[in-house]
Design an enzyme around this catalytic site. Structure first.
Site, short mmCIF file in Angstrom:
data_model
loop_
_atom_site.label_atom_id
_atom_site.label_comp_id
_atom_site.label_asym_id
_atom_site.label_seq_id
_atom_site.Cartn_x
_atom_site.Cartn_y
_atom_site.Cartn_z
N ASN A 3 0.86 -1.18 0.00
CA ASN A 3 0.00 0.00 0.00
C ASN A 3 0.90 1.23 0.00
OD1 ASN A 3 -1.89 1.97 0.39
ND2 ASN A 3 -2.40 1.38 2.50
N TRP A 4 1.05 1.81 -1.19
CA TRP A 4 1.98 2.94 -1.31
C TRP A 4 1.40 4.25 -0.77
CZ3 TRP A 4 4.18 2.35 -7.00
CH2 TRP A 4 5.00 1.20 -7.04
N LYS A 5 0.10 4.25 -0.49
CA LYS A 5 -0.58 5.47 -0.01
C LYS A 5 -0.33 6.62 -0.99
CE LYS A 5 -0.27 3.49 4.55
NZ LYS A 5 -0.27 3.67 5.99
N HIS B 140 -9.72 1.59 4.61
CA HIS B 140 -8.46 1.80 5.34
C HIS B 140 -8.72 2.83 6.45
CE1 HIS B 140 -4.39 2.91 6.33
NE2 HIS B 140 -3.99 1.80 5.74
N GLU C 169 -7.05 5.22 7.50
CA GLU C 169 -6.73 6.62 7.16
C GLU C 169 -7.92 7.27 6.46
OE1 GLU C 169 -3.07 5.76 5.18
OE2 GLU C 169 -2.11 5.39 7.11
N GLU D 130 -5.88 -4.32 10.96
CA GLU D 130 -4.87 -3.27 11.08
C GLU D 130 -5.17 -2.43 12.31
OE1 GLU D 130 -2.78 -2.36 7.19
OE2 GLU D 130 -4.54 -1.09 7.23
N GLY E 152 2.03 2.76 10.81
CA GLY E 152 3.00 3.83 10.59
C GLY E 152 3.72 4.28 11.85
N SER F 39 2.85 -1.56 10.70
CA SER F 39 4.29 -1.67 10.98
C SER F 39 4.84 -3.07 10.72
CB SER F 39 4.61 -1.22 12.41
OG SER F 39 4.26 0.15 12.58
N GLY G 25 2.64 -0.99 4.46
CA GLY G 25 2.66 0.42 4.06
C GLY G 25 4.08 0.89 3.86
N GLY G 26 4.64 1.50 4.89
CA GLY G 26 5.97 2.12 4.82
C GLY G 26 7.04 1.25 4.16
P1 PGA Z 1 2.47 0.63 7.77
O1 PGA Z 1 1.05 0.84 7.04
O2 PGA Z 1 3.02 -0.67 7.27
O3 PGA Z 1 3.29 1.81 7.31
O4 PGA Z 1 2.21 0.62 9.22
C1 PGA Z 1 0.15 -0.23 6.91
C2 PGA Z 1 -1.11 0.27 6.28
O5 PGA Z 1 -1.52 1.39 6.55
O6 PGA Z 1 -1.74 -0.45 5.49
#
Ligand code: PGA
Length: 255
Positions: free
Chosen positions: A8-10, A92, A94, A167, A173, A212, A233-234
């Site tokens: 997930n590159w956001k 998600h 976010e 999640e 993050g 994470s 994500g990251g």
């Molecule tokens: P993260 O993000 O790996 O940076 O914690 C995961 C996500 O939001 O899907």
């Protein structure tokens, strides 16, 4: 059933050139990795750069809840499907938090995604406060129940899998992942809730962990907590690290 590792590159990276480079460096390394399907979810604007691919699948990071019409700035499930996406991330945290996406909206998005033939990756998870107050399990059960409200077995006919990503919001993050014991408990909660909602088999359900996830903890989520994959994500923006995560998942859990 293959495990799933989703990137997930956001809202990253900032240029098409970087997106293409990042994609190529993940795509190439995925060759020959067994038992794992790698899904890249870039910002939608970069999807056309990724049509030429051999090993990875593509996914959207979001979709609108209706099929078409006067909805400025939105992207439909069908547009994603017609841009070679196989998956779409829905709900998600976010988006739930920053864009006030409700459980009802998540439900409508799942319905349109299923109709378009996109395999949904539905995100659920509690806040730190909900966990502290002992409400984590109830929250996740409620999110799953509302996400699949009024969805019948026919709605699943176009898709091969439905993916539930646990999640915990406090782990996303932050570099502070969930421990594998809690992750296992929450996976079992999600599995039970899905079983109680769908008594007969309507699709293949996979359960992913996100928050994470990295090279240090990837193995524990698959091996100890029993997840079918990861939502990353990251670390998905760092190709070497992401490719190592994919390899770890492959070595721990082969078909
Ligand atoms: P993260 O993000 O790996 O940076 O914690 C995961 C996500 O939001 O899907």
């Amino acid at each position: 059933m293959k495990s799933l590792v989703v990137a997930n590159w956001k809202m990253n990276p900032q240029t098409p050139k970087e997106a293409e480079e990042l994609f190529r460096s993940i795509e190439g390394k995925t060759q020959g990795v067994e038992g794992v399907e790698v899904v890249i979810c870039p910002p939608a604007i970069y999807l056309p750069l990724m049509i030429q691919r051999n090993y990875c699948s593509l996914g959207g990071q979001n979709c609108f809840w209706l099929e078409k019409g006067a909805y400025t700035g939105e992207i439909s499930s069908l547009m994603l499907k017609n841009s070679y996406c196989k998956y779409v991330i829905i709900g998600h945290s976010e988006r739930r938090i920053d864009l006030a996406e409700t459980d009802g909206v998540v439900n409508m998005k799942i319905i349109t995604a299923l109709k378009a033939g996109l395999n949904p990756i539905v995100c659920v998870g509690e806040t730190a406060v909900e966990r502290e107050e002992g409400r984590a399990i109830a929250r996740v059960e409620d999110q799953i129940e509302r996400a699949f409200e009024d969805i019948s077995s026919e709605d699943f006919l176009q898709v091969g899998s439905v993916n539930i990503a646990y999640e915990p919001i406090w782990a996303i993050g932050t570099g502070n992942p969930c421990d594998s014991k809690t992750a296992l408990e929450m996976r079992l909660v999600a599995v039970e809730r899905i079983k109680s909602l769908f008594k007969e088999k309507v699709a293949t359900f996979r359960f992913l962990y996100g928050g994470s996830a990295n090279v240090e903890n990837a193995e524990s989520f698959i091996k100890e907590a029993g997840y079918d994959g990861l939502l990353v994500g990251g670390a998905s923006l760092r190709p070497d690290e992401f490719n190592r995560i994919v390899k770890i998942v492959s070595s721990v859990r082969k078909i």
